[in-house]
Design a protein around this motif. Structure first.
Motif, short mmCIF file in Angstrom:
data_model
loop_
_atom_site.label_atom_id
_atom_site.label_comp_id
_atom_site.label_asym_id
_atom_site.label_seq_id
_atom_site.Cartn_x
_atom_site.Cartn_y
_atom_site.Cartn_z
N ILE A 168 33.29 11.54 70.91
CA ILE A 168 32.10 12.57 71.05
C ILE A 168 31.02 11.74 71.84
O ILE A 168 30.06 12.34 72.43
CB ILE A 168 31.47 12.85 69.47
N GLY A 169 30.86 10.30 71.64
CA GLY A 169 29.90 9.62 72.44
C GLY A 169 30.03 9.66 74.03
O GLY A 169 29.11 10.04 74.73
N ALA A 170 31.40 9.86 74.53
CA ALA A 170 31.62 10.07 75.87
C ALA A 170 31.09 11.25 76.31
O ALA A 170 30.68 11.76 77.31
CB ALA A 170 33.03 10.16 75.95
N MET A 171 31.37 12.50 75.19
CA MET A 171 30.76 13.82 75.65
C MET A 171 29.14 13.86 75.70
O MET A 171 28.70 14.59 76.70
CB MET A 171 31.07 14.95 74.45
N ILE A 172 28.69 13.14 74.90
CA ILE A 172 27.17 13.05 74.78
C ILE A 172 26.72 12.61 76.27
O ILE A 172 25.61 12.98 76.92
CB ILE A 172 26.69 12.28 73.66
N ARG A 173 27.44 11.31 76.43
CA ARG A 173 26.81 10.62 77.90
C ARG A 173 27.17 11.30 78.79
O ARG A 173 26.31 11.07 79.97
CB ARG A 173 28.00 9.42 77.56
N ALA A 174 28.15 12.10 78.98
CA ALA A 174 28.67 12.93 80.33
C ALA A 174 27.90 14.27 80.31
O ALA A 174 27.89 14.88 81.39
CB ALA A 174 30.25 13.30 80.19
N THR A 175 26.96 14.76 79.42
CA THR A 175 26.22 15.87 79.56
C THR A 175 25.32 15.84 80.75
O THR A 175 24.43 14.83 80.65
CB THR A 175 25.55 16.25 78.17
N PRO A 176 25.21 16.83 81.58
CA PRO A 176 24.18 16.68 82.55
C PRO A 176 22.79 16.73 82.09
O PRO A 176 22.54 17.50 81.29
CB PRO A 176 24.44 18.05 83.38
N VAL A 177 21.98 15.73 82.71
CA VAL A 177 20.31 15.67 82.06
C VAL A 177 19.82 17.22 82.21
O VAL A 177 19.27 17.61 81.06
CB VAL A 177 19.76 14.82 82.96
N GLU A 178 20.07 17.87 83.08
CA GLU A 178 19.30 19.08 83.54
C GLU A 178 19.94 20.01 82.43
O GLU A 178 19.06 20.99 81.89
CB GLU A 178 19.56 19.54 84.87
N GLY A 179 21.19 19.89 82.08
CA GLY A 179 21.73 20.85 81.03
C GLY A 179 21.21 20.73 79.75
O GLY A 179 20.81 21.53 79.13
N TYR A 180 21.18 19.18 79.54
CA TYR A 180 20.77 18.89 78.15
C TYR A 180 19.08 19.39 78.08
O TYR A 180 18.68 20.04 76.90
CB TYR A 180 20.63 17.58 78.16
N ILE A 181 18.27 19.08 78.85
CA ILE A 181 16.94 19.61 78.98
C ILE A 181 16.68 20.98 78.74
O ILE A 181 15.70 21.52 78.03
CB ILE A 181 16.02 19.07 80.23
N GLY A 182 17.57 21.62 79.72
CA GLY A 182 17.45 23.04 79.93
C GLY A 182 17.65 23.87 78.32
O GLY A 182 16.78 24.83 77.99
N CYS A 183 18.63 23.20 77.57
CA CYS A 183 19.05 23.99 76.20
C CYS A 183 18.08 23.20 75.21
O CYS A 183 17.66 24.07 74.22
CB CYS A 183 20.42 23.47 75.82
N CYS A 184 17.31 22.12 75.44
CA CYS A 184 16.37 21.55 74.45
C CYS A 184 15.19 22.57 74.73
O CYS A 184 14.33 22.70 73.63
CB CYS A 184 15.94 20.17 74.51
N HIS A 185 14.95 23.24 75.71
CA HIS A 185 13.64 24.41 75.63
C HIS A 185 14.19 25.51 75.03
O HIS A 185 13.04 26.12 74.41
CB HIS A 185 13.55 24.32 77.19
N ALA A 186 15.44 25.83 74.84
CA ALA A 186 15.77 26.99 74.25
C ALA A 186 15.94 26.87 72.78
O ALA A 186 15.25 27.94 72.09
CB ALA A 186 17.24 27.51 74.75
N ILE A 187 16.52 25.71 72.18
CA ILE A 187 16.84 25.65 70.98
C ILE A 187 15.35 25.82 69.73
O ILE A 187 15.63 26.78 68.96
CB ILE A 187 17.47 24.40 70.55
N PRO A 188 14.62 25.18 70.23
CA PRO A 188 13.38 25.11 69.27
C PRO A 188 12.76 26.72 69.36
O PRO A 188 11.84 26.96 68.28
CB PRO A 188 12.42 24.28 69.44
N LYS A 189 13.02 27.50 70.14
CA LYS A 189 12.52 28.80 70.04
C LYS A 189 12.99 29.92 69.21
O LYS A 189 12.64 30.99 69.14
CB LYS A 189 12.20 29.22 71.53
N ILE A 190 14.16 29.39 68.73
CA ILE A 190 15.04 30.51 68.08
C ILE A 190 14.25 31.05 66.73
O ILE A 190 13.43 30.23 66.14
CB ILE A 190 16.32 29.91 67.39
N ASP A 191 14.22 32.42 66.43
CA ASP A 191 13.74 33.08 65.42
C ASP A 191 14.35 34.42 65.22
O ASP A 191 13.92 35.32 65.84
CB ASP A 191 12.16 33.17 65.52
N THR A 192 15.56 34.70 64.76
CA THR A 192 16.10 35.75 64.54
C THR A 192 16.06 36.29 62.93
O THR A 192 16.39 37.15 62.66
CB THR A 192 17.76 35.45 64.59
#
Length: 261
Positions: A168-192
Motif C-alpha cells: 500500500i505504501g507503493a500505491m501511495i508513493r506512486a499516486t500522481p501529485v496532481e491527482g492527489y491534490i485534485g481529489c483533496c479539493h473534492a473530498i471535504p466538500k461532500i454533503d449528501t
C-alpha cells in the motif's frame, strides 16, 4: 485496459462471470487494493475494478476535481463498457463517489456498498486537507506514505504485515501529485446528508471499528439516513478494513451482494 470516457483515459480490469460488481478505491490507492475481493468473488460476479481520475494508470489532469466529476467518470466508464446496471462497492473516496452516483443515477444500481466513508465533513476539517495539499506540493507523495499508513491500519496490523505496508505504501508513493491534490479539493466538500433518504436500492454500510478518519459514528449516520440499509462494524480493523480483515469483509460483502442479486 484503458478506455476514453468523460474526456480522460480510464484504466480498468475486468474478470469473472455473472452480474456486474464494480469496485472504487480510496484516495492515494488504485484498483489493486481490491485484488483480494476480486479473487473471492470472481467465480460468481463479473468484477470491474478501475483507477479513479488522478490515480493509477488513469489520466491525472490538473484539478481541482469535484465528486460530481468523479461520478461522471464512472458513468462514462459504465457507458463505454455497455454496463446498464451494477452492484457498486466504494471505500473512503470511492464511497463518496458511490453516494453521489447513487443520487444522480439511481437506475444504474442493483445495490450499493459504502465502506469507511462519510456523507459530510464540517468546515473545520478543510484546513487539514489544505495542509495535505501543501505538504504534497512541497515534498511530494513520499511525505504522505508513513502518516497515511498510520491512519489506515491499526498498530498491530502494521507491525505484523510488513508486506501489506510495502504494497500500500507503493500505491501511495506512486499516486500522481496532481491527482492527489485534485481529489483533496473534492473530498471535504461532500454533503449528501439531506438526500441520502432518496436512495432506494439495497445498501450496506461497512466500517472498521477502529477507523479514526471516518469513524463508526459517520457510518452510522449514513446507515440511519438510508432507508432499509444495513450496518456492519468490523472489529480489529481501521480505515482499509477490506485489507486488514479480508476474510470478514469478503464474507459480509459476499452475503449482502448475493442476497441483493
Amino acid at each position: 485496459m484503458r478506455v476514453k470516457a468523460n474526456g480522460i483515459e480510464i484504466n480498468y480490469e475486468v474478470e469473472g462471470q455473472g452480474p456486474w460488481l464494480v469496485f472504487s478505491h480510496s484516495l492515494a490507492c488504485h484498483l489493486g487494493m481490491w485484488y483480494e475481493q476480486a479473487v473471492a468473488l470472481r467465480d460468481r460476479y463479473r468484477i470491474l475494478r478501475y483507477d479513479t481520475r488522478g490515480h493509477g494508470k488513469t489520466s491525472a489532469p490538473a484539478g481541482p476535481y469535484t465528486l460530481e466529476l468523479l461520478a461522471d467518470d464512472l458513468l462514462g466508464l459504465l457507458d463505454a463498457l455497455g454496463i446498464d446496471r451494477m452492484h457498486f462497492v466504494g471505500i473512503s473516496l470511492g464511497g463518496m463517489i458511490g453516494q453521489v452516483f447513487a443520487l444522480r443515477h439511481p437506475e444504474r444500481l442493483a445495490s450499493l456498498t459504502l465502506c469507511d466513508t462519510t456523507s459530510y465533513y464540517p468546515p473545520e476539517a478543510w484546513p487539514m486537507w489544505e495542509e495535505r495539499i501543501r505538504v504534497v506540493r512541497e515534498k511530494g507523495m513520499e511525505a504522505m506514505v508513513e502518516p497515511t499508513l498510520a491512519r489506515w491500519f491499526t498498530d498491530a496490523f502494521r507491525a505484523r504485515r510488513h508486506d501489506m505496508m510495502k504494497r500500500i505504501g507503493a500505491m501511495i508513493r506512486a499516486t500522481p501529485v496532481e491527482g492527489y491534490i485534485g481529489c483533496c479539493h473534492a473530498i471535504p466538500k461532500i454533503d449528501t446528508r439531506a438526500r441520502l433518504k432518496e436512495i432506494r436500492c439495497p445498501t450496506l454500510v461497512i466500517v472498521g471499528e477502529e477507523d479514526a478518519g471516518t469513524p463508526v459514528a459517520m457510518a452510522r449516520a449514513i446507515h440511519e439516513a438510508i432507508p432499509g440499509s444495513r450496518l456492519a462494524v468490523i472489529s480489529q480493523a481501521s480505515h482499509l478494513c477490506n485489507l486488514e480483515q479480508t476474510e470478514a469483509f469478503n464474507r459480509i460483502l459476499g452475503d449482502f451482494v448475493d442476497a441483493a442479486a
